[in-house]
Design a protein around this motif. Structure first.
Motif, PDB file in Angstrom:
ATOM      1  N   ILE A  22      10.541  16.660  -0.787  1.00  0.00           N
ATOM      2  CA  ILE A  22       8.895  16.730  -2.513  1.00  0.00           C
ATOM      3  C   ILE A  22       8.687  18.075  -2.261  1.00  0.00           C
ATOM      4  O   ILE A  22       7.867  18.137  -0.583  1.00  0.00           O
ATOM      5  CB  ILE A  22       7.918  15.830  -2.452  1.00  0.00           C
ATOM      6  N   ASP A  23       7.664  18.717  -3.382  1.00  0.00           N
ATOM      7  CA  ASP A  23       6.923  19.742  -3.225  1.00  0.00           C
ATOM      8  C   ASP A  23       5.831  20.342  -3.038  1.00  0.00           C
ATOM      9  O   ASP A  23       4.848  19.215  -3.369  1.00  0.00           O
ATOM     10  CB  ASP A  23       7.798  20.720  -4.331  1.00  0.00           C
ATOM     11  N   GLU A  24       5.414  20.693  -2.313  1.00  0.00           N
ATOM     12  CA  GLU A  24       4.133  20.803  -1.438  1.00  0.00           C
ATOM     13  C   GLU A  24       2.813  20.554  -2.733  1.00  0.00           C
ATOM     14  O   GLU A  24       1.774  19.623  -2.439  1.00  0.00           O
ATOM     15  CB  GLU A  24       3.439  22.363  -0.584  1.00  0.00           C
ATOM     16  N   GLU A  25       2.838  20.865  -3.505  1.00  0.00           N
ATOM     17  CA  GLU A  25       2.453  20.740  -4.660  1.00  0.00           C
ATOM     18  C   GLU A  25       1.883  19.586  -5.481  1.00  0.00           C
ATOM     19  O   GLU A  25       0.694  19.123  -5.727  1.00  0.00           O
ATOM     20  CB  GLU A  25       2.790  21.615  -6.253  1.00  0.00           C
ATOM     21  N   ALA A  26       2.707  18.766  -5.841  1.00  0.00           N
ATOM     22  CA  ALA A  26       2.768  17.371  -5.937  1.00  0.00           C
ATOM     23  C   ALA A  26       1.982  16.200  -4.644  1.00  0.00           C
ATOM     24  O   ALA A  26       1.661  15.548  -4.991  1.00  0.00           O
ATOM     25  CB  ALA A  26       4.846  16.764  -5.795  1.00  0.00           C
ATOM     26  N   ILE A  27       2.461  17.054  -3.331  1.00  0.00           N
ATOM     27  CA  ILE A  27       1.604  16.605  -2.137  1.00  0.00           C
ATOM     28  C   ILE A  27       0.279  16.574  -2.657  1.00  0.00           C
ATOM     29  O   ILE A  27      -0.630  15.707  -2.295  1.00  0.00           O
ATOM     30  CB  ILE A  27       2.471  16.702  -1.696  1.00  0.00           C
ATOM     31  N   LYS A  28      -0.314  17.510  -3.339  1.00  0.00           N
ATOM     32  CA  LYS A  28      -1.379  18.140  -2.874  1.00  0.00           C
ATOM     33  C   LYS A  28      -2.292  17.354  -4.088  1.00  0.00           C
ATOM     34  O   LYS A  28      -3.420  16.593  -4.080  1.00  0.00           O
ATOM     35  CB  LYS A  28      -1.245  19.445  -3.196  1.00  0.00           C
ATOM     36  N   LYS A  29      -1.507  17.708  -5.407  1.00  0.00           N
ATOM     37  CA  LYS A  29      -2.676  16.573  -6.288  1.00  0.00           C
ATOM     38  C   LYS A  29      -1.919  15.059  -6.053  1.00  0.00           C
ATOM     39  O   LYS A  29      -3.062  14.573  -6.523  1.00  0.00           O
ATOM     40  CB  LYS A  29      -0.945  16.447  -7.897  1.00  0.00           C
ATOM     41  N   ALA A  30      -1.043  14.651  -5.609  1.00  0.00           N
ATOM     42  CA  ALA A  30      -1.351  12.976  -5.121  1.00  0.00           C
ATOM     43  C   ALA A  30      -2.312  12.964  -3.821  1.00  0.00           C
ATOM     44  O   ALA A  30      -3.325  11.833  -4.358  1.00  0.00           O
ATOM     45  CB  ALA A  30      -0.183  12.825  -4.364  1.00  0.00           C
ATOM     46  N   ASN A  84       0.449  -1.432  -0.147  1.00  0.00           N
ATOM     47  CA  ASN A  84      -0.085  -0.231   0.042  1.00  0.00           C
ATOM     48  C   ASN A  84       0.378   1.614  -0.299  1.00  0.00           C
ATOM     49  O   ASN A  84       0.469   1.906  -0.882  1.00  0.00           O
ATOM     50  CB  ASN A  84      -0.914   0.341   1.232  1.00  0.00           C
ATOM     51  N   VAL A  85       1.935   1.169   0.589  1.00  0.00           N
ATOM     52  CA  VAL A  85       2.811   2.457   0.708  1.00  0.00           C
ATOM     53  C   VAL A  85       3.670   2.392  -0.750  1.00  0.00           C
ATOM     54  O   VAL A  85       3.844   3.449  -0.587  1.00  0.00           O
ATOM     55  CB  VAL A  85       3.288   2.309   2.642  1.00  0.00           C
ATOM     56  N   GLU A  86       4.073   1.632  -0.919  1.00  0.00           N
ATOM     57  CA  GLU A  86       4.839   1.605  -2.119  1.00  0.00           C
ATOM     58  C   GLU A  86       4.252   2.192  -3.012  1.00  0.00           C
ATOM     59  O   GLU A  86       4.668   2.688  -4.050  1.00  0.00           O
ATOM     60  CB  GLU A  86       5.565   0.341  -2.571  1.00  0.00           C
ATOM     61  N   ARG A  87       2.382   1.469  -3.204  1.00  0.00           N
ATOM     62  CA  ARG A  87       1.897   2.385  -4.097  1.00  0.00           C
ATOM     63  C   ARG A  87       1.357   3.727  -4.327  1.00  0.00           C
ATOM     64  O   ARG A  87       1.487   4.580  -4.691  1.00  0.00           O
ATOM     65  CB  ARG A  87       0.400   1.527  -4.159  1.00  0.00           C
ATOM     66  N   LEU A  88       1.274   3.575  -2.932  1.00  0.00           N
ATOM     67  CA  LEU A  88       0.809   5.840  -2.565  1.00  0.00           C
ATOM     68  C   LEU A  88       2.472   6.880  -3.355  1.00  0.00           C
ATOM     69  O   LEU A  88       2.110   7.280  -3.702  1.00  0.00           O
ATOM     70  CB  LEU A  88       0.843   5.653  -1.069  1.00  0.00           C
ATOM     71  N   GLY A  89       4.060   5.698  -2.980  1.00  0.00           N
ATOM     72  CA  GLY A  89       4.440   6.409  -3.773  1.00  0.00           C
ATOM     73  C   GLY A  89       5.007   6.185  -4.918  1.00  0.00           C
ATOM     74  O   GLY A  89       5.243   7.827  -5.604  1.00  0.00           O
ATOM     75  N   GLU A  90       5.040   5.490  -5.734  1.00  0.00           N
ATOM     76  CA  GLU A  90       4.435   5.627  -7.895  1.00  0.00           C
ATOM     77  C   GLU A  90       4.028   6.532  -7.585  1.00  0.00           C
ATOM     78  O   GLU A  90       3.692   7.359  -8.378  1.00  0.00           O
ATOM     79  CB  GLU A  90       3.919   4.047  -7.463  1.00  0.00           C
ATOM     80  N   LEU A  91       2.126   6.845  -6.730  1.00  0.00           N
ATOM     81  CA  LEU A  91       1.377   7.747  -7.170  1.00  0.00           C
ATOM     82  C   LEU A  91       1.229   9.058  -7.298  1.00  0.00           C
ATOM     83  O   LEU A  91       2.038   9.656  -7.790  1.00  0.00           O
ATOM     84  CB  LEU A  91      -0.239   7.116  -5.936  1.00  0.00           C
ATOM     85  N   LEU A  92       2.451   8.889  -5.692  1.00  0.00           N
ATOM     86  CA  LEU A  92       2.955  10.624  -5.693  1.00  0.00           C
ATOM     87  C   LEU A  92       4.533  10.779  -6.743  1.00  0.00           C
ATOM     88  O   LEU A  92       4.723  12.248  -7.687  1.00  0.00           O
ATOM     89  CB  LEU A  92       3.641  10.301  -4.645  1.00  0.00           C
ATOM     90  N   GLY A  93       4.809   9.522  -7.439  1.00  0.00           N
ATOM     91  CA  GLY A  93       6.283  10.047  -8.496  1.00  0.00           C
ATOM     92  C   GLY A  93       5.012  10.202  -9.614  1.00  0.00           C
ATOM     93  O   GLY A  93       6.094  11.066 -10.022  1.00  0.00           O
ATOM     94  N   GLY A  94       4.401  10.105  -9.926  1.00  0.00           N
ATOM     95  CA  GLY A  94       3.849  10.415 -11.233  1.00  0.00           C
ATOM     96  C   GLY A  94       3.364  12.002 -10.972  1.00  0.00           C
ATOM     97  O   GLY A  94       2.970  13.025 -12.269  1.00  0.00           O
ATOM     98  N   PHE A  95       3.287  12.885  -9.664  1.00  0.00           N
ATOM     99  CA  PHE A  95       3.594  14.329 -10.193  1.00  0.00           C
ATOM    100  C   PHE A  95       5.216  15.080  -9.419  1.00  0.00           C
ATOM    101  O   PHE A  95       4.800  16.388  -9.517  1.00  0.00           O
ATOM    102  CB  PHE A  95       2.777  14.564  -8.503  1.00  0.00           C
ATOM    103  N   ALA A  96       5.872  14.157  -8.807  1.00  0.00           N
ATOM    104  CA  ALA A  96       6.863  15.067  -8.418  1.00  0.00           C
ATOM    105  C   ALA A  96       8.070  13.891  -8.492  1.00  0.00           C
ATOM    106  O   ALA A  96       8.138  12.604  -8.872  1.00  0.00           O
ATOM    107  CB  ALA A  96       7.474  14.780  -6.833  1.00  0.00           C
ATOM    108  N   GLU A  97       9.043  14.674  -9.274  1.00  0.00           N
ATOM    109  CA  GLU A  97      10.262  14.051 -10.308  1.00  0.00           C
ATOM    110  C   GLU A  97      11.362  13.335  -9.467  1.00  0.00           C
ATOM    111  O   GLU A  97      12.195  12.940  -9.696  1.00  0.00           O
ATOM    112  CB  GLU A  97      10.677  15.250 -11.605  1.00  0.00           C
ATOM    113  N   SER A  98      11.522  14.345  -8.275  1.00  0.00           N
ATOM    114  CA  SER A  98      12.554  13.836  -7.740  1.00  0.00           C
ATOM    115  C   SER A  98      11.733  12.500  -6.900  1.00  0.00           C
ATOM    116  O   SER A  98      13.044  12.309  -5.812  1.00  0.00           O
ATOM    117  CB  SER A  98      12.774  14.789  -6.182  1.00  0.00           C
ATOM    118  N   LEU A  99      10.682  12.031  -7.176  1.00  0.00           N
ATOM    119  CA  LEU A  99      10.680  10.022  -6.102  1.00  0.00           C
ATOM    120  C   LEU A  99      10.460   9.641  -7.822  1.00  0.00           C
ATOM    121  O   LEU A  99       9.611   8.869  -7.972  1.00  0.00           O
ATOM    122  CB  LEU A  99       9.581  10.596  -5.681  1.00  0.00           C
ATOM    123  N   PRO A 100      11.895   8.547  -7.810  1.00  0.00           N
ATOM    124  CA  PRO A 100      11.798   7.735  -9.509  1.00  0.00           C
ATOM    125  C   PRO A 100      11.472   6.789  -8.681  1.00  0.00           C
ATOM    126  O   PRO A 100      10.426   5.526  -9.165  1.00  0.00           O
ATOM    127  CB  PRO A 100      13.616   7.987 -10.098  1.00  0.00           C
TER     128      PRO A 100
END
Lengths: 506, 82
Positions: free
Chosen positions: B19-27, A387-403
């Motif tokens: 991780i920037d705030e914006e990415a967290i909000k989007k997630a 579950n937590v890894e899936r959350l990370g993958e979701l977040l990675g879709g919006f944050a480049e710093s989390l490959p």
């Protein structure tokens, strides 16, 4: 008839072998090899930098007294019902004498607190004790020695691993009126009369259990009697012909403790159970097989790798165990390996090729109301990780710093107050978080803890009610220990998924 | 059942990825969106399938038979002749 007069003698360590200092002679039909356990104890004390041996005579040992009244008192040739006790100190003899005297003087002149302070000072160099039974063929009775240090003393090894002896407890002993303490787990050799290896392993493991719960420490004679109450598959109970796993479970159950019996099919699963059991403060019993012979040992400690790449399962750091092997001695180093799929325990032998035993079963004595078995906890941990890894993958879709959002899971069971004290050891624990947790969340006697950790959010714990069991596991709270928005988000998501409260700093 | 030894001391896992705030909000918002939520659940089930072998091994370890209980444990010290 008067009891024997008490005597205490001091000896420099290593000047004379312990067996000759104690004037032990091999009984008929045995060789000097019969002292191998005593020699191991002596060698181990040497590894702990022992400098002085103090021999106390007589010593009344509850275990021997019970074994004596059950078995040895009925012999034609009589054995004494008392023992001797050997104390080990990492101080020269003159210093030990002075400290023992000074503690009494401090108590007499400055009061109880001064006495206790002096006793704890001496305890720092106290390495433990060994009871010597009047049975020359199986002399080593209850023996409590300090384990190896958690951080290896050699700098290169300290870079590689840590030791963790969470299957040990604190013992208090008295010598010439002084109160000494030592952390360890009691060991003794099998006498093959009252106990074989299975009885001795249960005896050692339950020593640790009585640290958590008010169970009376069982003697070997009691354990063998409880094990053979309802079934005698191998004939007479005493002299001990060994026990079956069924009998071992019966004896543990009769002591008011639940035996969690497991048969790990592979090394990864075995590691998960051993790691989690020892981290939970248990001393698991390992059933080992070598050809047609089965053996039981107890693991009060483990060796954990600290270098190398990050692991997904905290149990993957487990590289070795320290086992009480009643055939040889306490805290024997053993490494975990695989024989095909089957886990095995490799025990090095001095001057010989190492013994490789298949690890067939693990018995973990647990509190009866702790219904969440180790497999249940491990399975829940794997689900949380996904579950937590899936959350990370979701977040990675919006944050480049989390490959690659890799998550490590750790899992154990503990009393709530122990969980609290663990939080005090961490560097940035928020007092408000602890207050909220203990004010709002109902606590069972034992908490199941699943910790998810990653470098993108820190630490989040999912707390489980261990009185619940599969398929009705109840979660109590998801706690965001790291004070940041991502940790709070992970905790909230877990709380929603597992239907429990979120504990976080707003 | 924790022992309370020095080994219990565990430092918090350091947060090294910012991780920037914006990415967290989007997630966070994505998880409120039913379509995204469905995709998330599908991904979670896929992950579950990957660890199925591990879970099966864990469940296997509890499947004991009568022969497990009958094993006789009686290893003797080498020096013992009996």
């Amino acid at each position: 008839m008067k009891p024997p007069s008490p005597t205490v003698t001091y000896h420099a360590f290593g000047k004379q072998p312990l067996e000759s200092l104690l004037r032990l002679d091999p009984p008929p039909f045995t060789t000097a090899e019969v002292f191998s356990q005593l020699r191991y104890v002596e060698h181990y004390a040497g590894e702990l930098d022992c400098q002085t041996i103090v021999i106390e005579t007589p010593y009344i040992d509850r275990d021997h007294m019970e074994d004596h009244s059950t078995f040895y008192a009925r012999n034609l040739t009589q054995y004494p019902n008392f023992c001797r006790r050997v104390h080990f100190f990492a101080k020269p003899s003159a210093d030990v004498r002075r400290c023992l005297r000074e503690a009494i003087e401090a108590g007499a002149t400055a009061g109880l607190n001064a006495f206790r302070t002096k006793c704890s000072e001496l305890s720092r160099s106290y390495l433990g004790f060994a009871v010597i039974k009047p049975l020359h063929g199986s002399a080593v009775g209850r023996t409590v020695l300090r384990p190896y240090p958690d951080v290896p003393t050699e700098p290169d090894r300290a870079q590689q691993f840590r030791r963790s002896f969470q299957g040990t407890r604190l013992y208090t002993t008295h010598l010439l009126g002084n109160e000494l303490t030592v952390r360890g787990l009691a060991f003794q050799q099998q006498d093959a009369g009252v106990s074989a290896c299975a009885t001795t392993a249960i005896w050692s493991s339950l020593q640790k259990m009585s640290d958590h719960e008010d169970i009376s420490p069982a003697t070997p004679a009691q354990i063998t009697a409880l094990a053979s109450r309802f079934s005698l598959p191998f004939g007479r109970a005493m002299p001990s012909e060994g026990l079956s796993i069924d009998q071992m479970c019966q004896a543990i159950q009769a002591m008011g403790v639940a035996p969690n019996l497991l048969r790990p099919p592979d090394t990864a699963t075995a590691k998960s159970y051993l790691y989690s059991a020892i981290k939970s403060g248990s001393a698991p019993i390992l059933i080992l097989q070598f050809h047609a012979t089965y053996h039981a040992v107890v693991a009060p400690g483990m060796k954990l790798r600290i270098h190398g790449e990050r692991v997904r399962d905290a149990a993957d750091r487990l590289i070795g165990l320290y086992v009480h092997d009643d055939r040889t001695g306490p805290y024997r180093r053993a490494s975990l390996a695989s024989d095909g799929q089957t886990p095995c325990l490799v025990i090095p032998e001095a001057g010989e090729s190492p013994e490789s035993w298949l690890l067939t079963h693990i018995i973990v004595p647990i509190y009866p109301k702790n219904r969440l078995s180790l497999p249940g906890l491990v399975e829940a941990a794997l689900d949380v990780q996904g579950n937590v890894e899936r959350l990370g993958e979701l977040l990675g879709g919006f944050a480049e710093s989390l490959p690659e959002p890799q998550v490590t899971v750790d899992y154990w069971a503990c009393r709530p107050h122990s969980y609290l004290s663990q939080q005090f050891e961490a560097d940035d624990t928020q007092p408000d978080l602890i207050t909220t947790l203990f004010r709002t969340v109902p606590m069972p006697r034992y908490l199941g803890v699943i910790r998810a950790s990653a470098d993108w959010f820190g630490d989040v714990d999912l707390l489980i009610d261990t009185t619940s069991s599969r398929p009705n596991i109840q979660c109590l709270a998801a706690v965001a220990w790291t004070p940041n928005a991502l940790s709070a988000w992970v905790a909230e998501s877990l709380a929603e998924q597992y239907q429990c409260d979120t504990i976080r700093i707003d | 059942m924790c022992a309370g030894t020095a080994s219990d001391r565990q430092k918090r896992t350091p947060v090294t990825v910012r991780i920037d705030e914006e990415a967290i909000k989007k997630a966070q918002e994505a998880l409120r969106n039913p379509e995204e939520l469905e995709r998330f659940e599908a991904g979670r089930r896929k992950k579950q399938a990957l660890i199925e072998a591990r879970i099966n091994a864990v469940r296997d370890s509890e499947r004991l038979t009568q022969s497990d209980f009958a094993i006789r444990i009686n290893a003797r010290p080498r020096a013992c002749l009996t």
